[in-house]
Design a protein around this motif. Sequence first.
Motif, PDB file in Angstrom:
ATOM      1  N   MET A  40      30.551  29.896  26.894  1.00 55.53           N
ATOM      2  CA  MET A  40      30.898  31.048  27.725  1.00 55.53           C
ATOM      3  C   MET A  40      31.319  30.625  29.134  1.00 55.53           C
ATOM      4  N   LYS A  41      30.818  29.501  29.602  1.00 58.79           N
ATOM      5  CA  LYS A  41      31.080  29.086  30.983  1.00 58.79           C
ATOM      6  C   LYS A  41      32.565  28.871  31.245  1.00 58.79           C
ATOM      7  N   SER A  42      33.290  28.409  30.249  1.00 55.02           N
ATOM      8  CA  SER A  42      34.726  28.156  30.440  1.00 55.02           C
ATOM      9  C   SER A  42      35.538  29.450  30.530  1.00 55.02           C
ATOM     10  N   ARG A  43      34.929  30.579  30.228  1.00 57.39           N
ATOM     11  CA  ARG A  43      35.640  31.865  30.267  1.00 57.39           C
ATOM     12  C   ARG A  43      35.493  32.560  31.622  1.00 57.39           C
ATOM     13  N   PHE A  44      34.925  31.864  32.596  1.00 57.77           N
ATOM     14  CA  PHE A  44      34.780  32.409  33.948  1.00 57.77           C
ATOM     15  C   PHE A  44      35.886  31.904  34.858  1.00 57.77           C
ATOM     16  N   ASN A  45      36.367  32.791  35.680  1.00 59.27           N
ATOM     17  CA  ASN A  45      37.243  32.443  36.788  1.00 59.27           C
ATOM     18  C   ASN A  45      36.572  33.057  38.016  1.00 59.27           C
ATOM     19  N   GLY A  46      35.783  32.250  38.702  1.00 58.83           N
ATOM     20  CA  GLY A  46      34.966  32.786  39.788  1.00 58.83           C
ATOM     21  C   GLY A  46      33.914  33.711  39.215  1.00 58.83           C
ATOM     22  N   TYR A  47      33.954  34.960  39.620  1.00 63.24           N
ATOM     23  CA  TYR A  47      32.994  35.947  39.135  1.00 63.24           C
ATOM     24  C   TYR A  47      33.557  36.824  38.016  1.00 63.24           C
ATOM     25  N   ILE A  48      34.755  36.504  37.562  1.00 62.08           N
ATOM     26  CA  ILE A  48      35.398  37.277  36.510  1.00 62.08           C
ATOM     27  C   ILE A  48      35.201  36.564  35.172  1.00 62.08           C
ATOM     28  N   PHE A  49      34.677  37.305  34.203  1.00 72.12           N
ATOM     29  CA  PHE A  49      34.442  36.776  32.852  1.00 72.12           C
ATOM     30  C   PHE A  49      35.464  37.384  31.908  1.00 72.12           C
ATOM     31  N   LYS A  50      36.156  36.529  31.148  1.00 70.65           N
ATOM     32  CA  LYS A  50      37.132  36.971  30.153  1.00 70.65           C
ATOM     33  C   LYS A  50      36.387  37.223  28.845  1.00 70.65           C
ATOM     34  N   THR A  51      36.402  38.465  28.367  1.00 67.83           N
ATOM     35  CA  THR A  51      35.682  38.823  27.144  1.00 67.83           C
ATOM     36  C   THR A  51      36.425  38.322  25.920  1.00 67.83           C
ATOM     37  N   SER A  52      35.751  38.358  24.784  1.00 68.62           N
ATOM     38  CA  SER A  52      36.377  37.915  23.530  1.00 68.62           C
ATOM     39  C   SER A  52      37.506  38.839  23.103  1.00 68.62           C
ATOM     40  N   THR A  53      37.536  40.050  23.639  1.00 65.14           N
ATOM     41  CA  THR A  53      38.605  40.991  23.300  1.00 65.14           C
ATOM     42  C   THR A  53      39.742  40.958  24.322  1.00 65.14           C
ATOM     43  N   GLY A  54      39.651  40.043  25.310  1.00 65.74           N
ATOM     44  CA  GLY A  54      40.725  39.890  26.281  1.00 65.74           C
ATOM     45  C   GLY A  54      40.543  40.660  27.570  1.00 65.74           C
ATOM     46  N   GLY A  55      39.471  41.428  27.668  1.00 68.97           N
ATOM     47  CA  GLY A  55      39.217  42.177  28.897  1.00 68.97           C
ATOM     48  C   GLY A  55      38.560  41.308  29.949  1.00 68.97           C
ATOM     49  N   ASN A  56      38.516  41.803  31.155  1.00 69.73           N
ATOM     50  CA  ASN A  56      37.861  41.106  32.260  1.00 69.73           C
ATOM     51  C   ASN A  56      36.649  41.897  32.732  1.00 69.73           C
ATOM     52  N   LEU A  57      35.553  41.191  32.940  1.00 66.07           N
ATOM     53  CA  LEU A  57      34.343  41.803  33.492  1.00 66.07           C
ATOM     54  C   LEU A  57      34.012  41.127  34.812  1.00 66.07           C
ATOM     55  N   ARG A  58      33.848  41.915  35.843  1.00 62.23           N
ATOM     56  CA  ARG A  58      33.421  41.366  37.133  1.00 62.23           C
ATOM     57  C   ARG A  58      31.896  41.262  37.097  1.00 62.23           C
ATOM     58  N   THR A  59      31.390  40.088  37.434  1.00 61.53           N
ATOM     59  CA  THR A  59      29.949  39.865  37.446  1.00 61.53           C
ATOM     60  C   THR A  59      29.481  39.655  38.878  1.00 61.53           C
ATOM     61  N   ARG A  60      28.200  39.777  39.097  1.00 63.99           N
ATOM     62  CA  ARG A  60      27.634  39.499  40.419  1.00 63.99           C
ATOM     63  C   ARG A  60      27.254  38.034  40.559  1.00 63.99           C
ATOM     64  N   GLU A  61      26.868  37.409  39.438  1.00 60.30           N
ATOM     65  CA  GLU A  61      26.318  36.062  39.484  1.00 60.30           C
ATOM     66  C   GLU A  61      27.312  34.977  39.105  1.00 60.30           C
ATOM     67  N   GLY A  62      28.332  35.314  38.328  1.00 63.33           N
ATOM     68  CA  GLY A  62      29.267  34.298  37.849  1.00 63.33           C
ATOM     69  C   GLY A  62      28.612  33.372  36.843  1.00 63.33           C
ATOM     70  N   VAL A  63      29.134  32.169  36.781  1.00 59.61           N
ATOM     71  CA  VAL A  63      28.689  31.204  35.786  1.00 59.61           C
ATOM     72  C   VAL A  63      27.230  30.774  36.000  1.00 59.61           C
ATOM     73  N   ALA A  64      26.698  30.957  37.183  1.00 61.13           N
ATOM     74  CA  ALA A  64      25.311  30.560  37.462  1.00 61.13           C
ATOM     75  C   ALA A  64      24.325  31.280  36.535  1.00 61.13           C
ATOM     76  N   ALA A  65      24.576  32.549  36.233  1.00 65.91           N
ATOM     77  CA  ALA A  65      23.680  33.294  35.345  1.00 65.91           C
ATOM     78  C   ALA A  65      23.738  32.741  33.925  1.00 65.91           C
ATOM     79  N   VAL A  66      24.916  32.329  33.499  1.00 64.76           N
ATOM     80  CA  VAL A  66      25.065  31.748  32.160  1.00 64.76           C
ATOM     81  C   VAL A  66      24.345  30.405  32.100  1.00 64.76           C
TER      82      VAL A  66
END
Length: 145
Positions: A44-70
């Motif tokens: 999952m870590k490779s699907r982050f761009n800063g705080y934005i996570f690319k979902t498996s369906t192609g959407g983007n989710l803005r996170t508060r923690e970014g890759v640190a939470a993963v």
Amino acid sequence: MVLDEGIDLAAVSKIAKPFDLQMWMMQNMMREKPSAFVPYVKSMKSRFNGYIFKTSTGGNLRTREGVAAVQEYEDFLRRAQPVQQMKWSDGLMKACYDHVKDTGPSGKIGHTGVDGSSMSTRIQRYMKWERTAGENIMYTSNSPL
């Protein structure tokens, strides 16, 4: 991950949809062998761009923690000891369905229903519970994993 094909899902519940039962089985697999999920979480870590996570369906989710939470979750799974599996409960499933029917049409998110219900009031409609309960809400996923 392959779900245990030896379980007769229809015998587990008369009301649950296949996705619900797959989610329950996935949670129990994680409880039984947490470290088996490390490769998935690590990927999952490779699907982050800063705080934005690319979902498996192609959407983007803005996170508060970014890759640190993963990373924190991965570390936890590496150390976690197995715990007892959860038993299925049609009463809990009915409480969940109530929340979906109540909040879904309005687009409301969160643990409090449009009707003002809490997790505990929804559960108490169908059953008594003696210990603790928690609610994990998931939106727009097409995979239990």
